[in-house]
Design a protein around this motif. Structure first.
Motif, PDB file in Angstrom:
ATOM      1  N   THR A  78       0.765  -1.217   0.029  1.00 32.31           N
ATOM      2  CA  THR A  78       0.022  -0.173   0.090  1.00 32.31           C
ATOM      3  C   THR A  78       0.930   1.181  -0.111  1.00 32.31           C
ATOM      4  N   ILE A 116     -10.714  -6.488   8.188  1.00 35.28           N
ATOM      5  CA  ILE A 116     -10.268  -5.623   7.028  1.00 35.28           C
ATOM      6  C   ILE A 116      -9.321  -6.065   6.008  1.00 35.28           C
ATOM      7  N   ASP A 117      -8.599  -7.166   6.671  1.00 33.25           N
ATOM      8  CA  ASP A 117      -7.518  -7.775   5.819  1.00 33.25           C
ATOM      9  C   ASP A 117      -8.186  -8.762   4.799  1.00 33.25           C
ATOM     10  N   ASP A 147     -10.336  -8.894   1.796  1.00 33.24           N
ATOM     11  CA  ASP A 147     -11.092  -8.170   0.627  1.00 33.24           C
ATOM     12  C   ASP A 147     -12.514  -8.569   0.532  1.00 33.24           C
ATOM     13  N   HIS A 149      -6.137 -11.522   0.592  1.00 37.17           N
ATOM     14  CA  HIS A 149      -5.525 -11.425   2.004  1.00 37.17           C
ATOM     15  C   HIS A 149      -4.558 -10.306   2.077  1.00 37.17           C
ATOM     16  N   TRP A 150      -4.706  -9.400   3.255  1.00 38.50           N
ATOM     17  CA  TRP A 150      -3.668  -8.456   3.720  1.00 38.50           C
ATOM     18  C   TRP A 150      -2.841  -9.035   4.782  1.00 38.50           C
ATOM     19  N   VAL A 188       0.464  -7.745   7.600  1.00 37.39           N
ATOM     20  CA  VAL A 188       1.260  -6.478   8.045  1.00 37.39           C
ATOM     21  C   VAL A 188       2.407  -7.083   8.922  1.00 37.39           C
ATOM     22  N   HIS A 247      -5.151  -0.903   7.625  1.00 32.54           N
ATOM     23  CA  HIS A 247      -4.679  -2.370   7.917  1.00 32.54           C
ATOM     24  C   HIS A 247      -4.016  -2.455   9.098  1.00 32.54           C
ATOM     25  N   HIS A 288      -4.346  -4.078  12.831  1.00 29.34           N
ATOM     26  CA  HIS A 288      -3.465  -4.786  13.706  1.00 29.34           C
ATOM     27  C   HIS A 288      -3.161  -4.229  15.039  1.00 29.34           C
ATOM     28  N   ALA A 344       1.372  -2.726   5.309  1.00 30.12           N
ATOM     29  CA  ALA A 344       0.468  -3.717   4.858  1.00 30.12           C
ATOM     30  C   ALA A 344       0.862  -4.294   3.718  1.00 30.12           C
ATOM     31  N   ARG A 396      -0.360  -6.884   0.432  1.00 26.20           N
ATOM     32  CA  ARG A 396      -1.448  -7.749   0.000  1.00 26.20           C
ATOM     33  C   ARG A 396      -1.015  -9.090  -0.597  1.00 26.20           C
TER      34      ARG A 396
END
Length: 424
Positions: A4, A22-23, A25, A224-225, A227, A355, A359, A420, A422
């Motif tokens: 990001t 939020i991770d 989508d 999926h994201w 961090v 993101h 976390h 973060a 993706r």
């Protein structure tokens, strides 16, 4: 994998309700709810109201429980500590439940768990109190993580308004339980078991109103994201420590404020009502302090103000003349409402994107509530050792001082370096 781009911190009005999912989508692209909007709002409000009664209903009748089943203040402190500890231990499990079963279904199941835990406290004596407190705390921890994501997903244009509604629902539920448990005890013929079990009814009502949301269908999960680097940053630990220490003072109030006031000469009814007043005083500060914090060059001054008010209110509860206790209860509520909303604000203001904020929220709540659980237990131990509440002022001062130090560090104008990524 893609990263990001750097961005400014999101608006507090939009981001104070942090989405734990939020991770994923796919969850964020969920369709518009098919149930009526008013029914969804009613369900969310009722659930919010149920996130505090299990914590605040015990304290007004704790003296009666201690006398009847013969437990020490240290053991009573364990009863107030267990739910807080479970907030930190079970909250991180909520996103995994949501990915497996869907947020709506997970919340429905956990509402039943909450009702069962509350009802269990009225059975099996001390063992029922301990197990019921554990189940209730676990349920509250999981719902508290999942609910903000649903609000943000289904009300993307009214996040600020819904933040206020959510905050008022939390305070209303806590205040109702604090003020009404003693009258319920009298109504049921001095039976604290029935007074505590009563608070399972609102949880079951919330389940009934929430039931239509179960027809939404589980969303397909997409990208999926991830961090990285968050747990190695000093700033993240400073935010976490502030969250945990100010929460510790809040849960000492939930667990022990009526007992302190009863020892000072108030009746159990008046002590519960004063706790209720203090909790309701949190609402205005909870709504106003984040707006003030966002307009300051950094957040150190607001943190210093709210922590000073919190400590002053706590010391007033212990040492002020009885005729002034109502004033100190209001000041305590303003301070604690502001301190908690500042902790939530820091999660957003110190994060480069949403993101990372999610976390950081998981870290601050998971570790922070574990820290917070030590406060009520320590207060009970001090009372057992001294035979009264007066030495507890040293505990309050120590926790508030540590919270202020970490808050001033976390309040400096800077961003976390965590980013973060993706995972496609």
């Amino acid at each position: 994998m893609s990263r990001t781009p750097p961005s400014a911190p999101p608006s507090l009005a939009d981001e104070l309700l942090i989405d734990a999912e939020i991770d994923d989508d796919g969850v964020q692209q969920a369709p518009v709810p098919t149930t009526p909007r008013w029914l969804l709002v009613a369900g969310l409000v009722l659930i919010g109201i149920n996130l505090r009664p299990a914590l605040s209903s015990l304290a007004p009748v704790l003296g009666q429980i201690k006398t009847e089943i013969g437990i020490s203040a240290t053991m009573a402190g364990l009863l107030t500590t267990l739910p807080v500890l479970c907030l930190g231990l079970f909250g991180p499990l909520a996103p995994q439940l949501a990915r497996r079963f869907g947020s709506e279904r997970s919340i429905a199941a956990v509402l039943l768990l909450l009702a069962a835990g509350i009802a269990l406290r009225s059975q099996l004596g001390l063992h029922g109190l301990l197990l019921g407190s554990l189940l209730s705390g676990a349920a509250i921890g999981m719902i508290g993580v999942l609910l903000p994501g649903i609000v943000k997903r289904d009300f993307p244009q009214q996040a600020g308004l819904m933040t206020g509604v959510y905050t008022m629902a939390l305070c209303l539920g806590a205040a109702l339980a604090a003020g009404a448990t003693v009258p319920l005890d009298h109504l049921f013929g001095q039976r604290w078991q029935a007074a505590l079990a009563f608070w399972a009814i609102p949880a079951l009502l919330a389940f009934v109103v929430w039931w239509p949301q179960l027809g939404q269908g589980q969303q397909r999960h997409a990208g999926h994201w991830q961090v990285s680097g968050l747990w190695r940053e000093a700033l993240a630990w400073q935010v976490t420590a502030y969250m945990g220490l100010q929460s510790s003072l809040s849960y000492i109030v939930f667990g022990w404020m009526p007992s302190i006031l009863i020892e000072r000469g108030l009746s159990p009814l008046d002590a519960g009502l004063m706790m209720s007043l203090s909790i309701m005083s949190q609402v205005l500060a909870s709504l106003g302090v984040p707006l003030l914090a966002q307009r300051c060059p950094d957040q150190r001054l607001p943190i210093a103000c709210v922590m000073t008010l919190t400590l002053a209110g706590l010391l007033g509860m212990l040492y002020a003349p009885p005729g002034q206790l109502w004033l100190w209860a209001v000041l305590l509520g303003i301070g604690q409402g502001g301190a908690f909303s500042m902790a939530l604000s820091l999660l957003v203001l110190r994060s480069p994107d949403s993101h990372v904020a999610a976390h950081l929220s998981g870290m601050a709540q998971g570790v922070g509530y574990t820290i917070a659980a030590a406060g009520p237990l320590a207060a009970g131990i001090i009372h057992d050792a001294a035979g009264n509440w007066r030495p507890a002022g040293w505990l309050f001062g120590g926790i508030a001082g540590a919270a202020l130090c970490f808050g001033l560090l976390a309040g400096r104008q800077r961003l976390l370096r965590a980013r973060a990524v993706r995972l496609d």
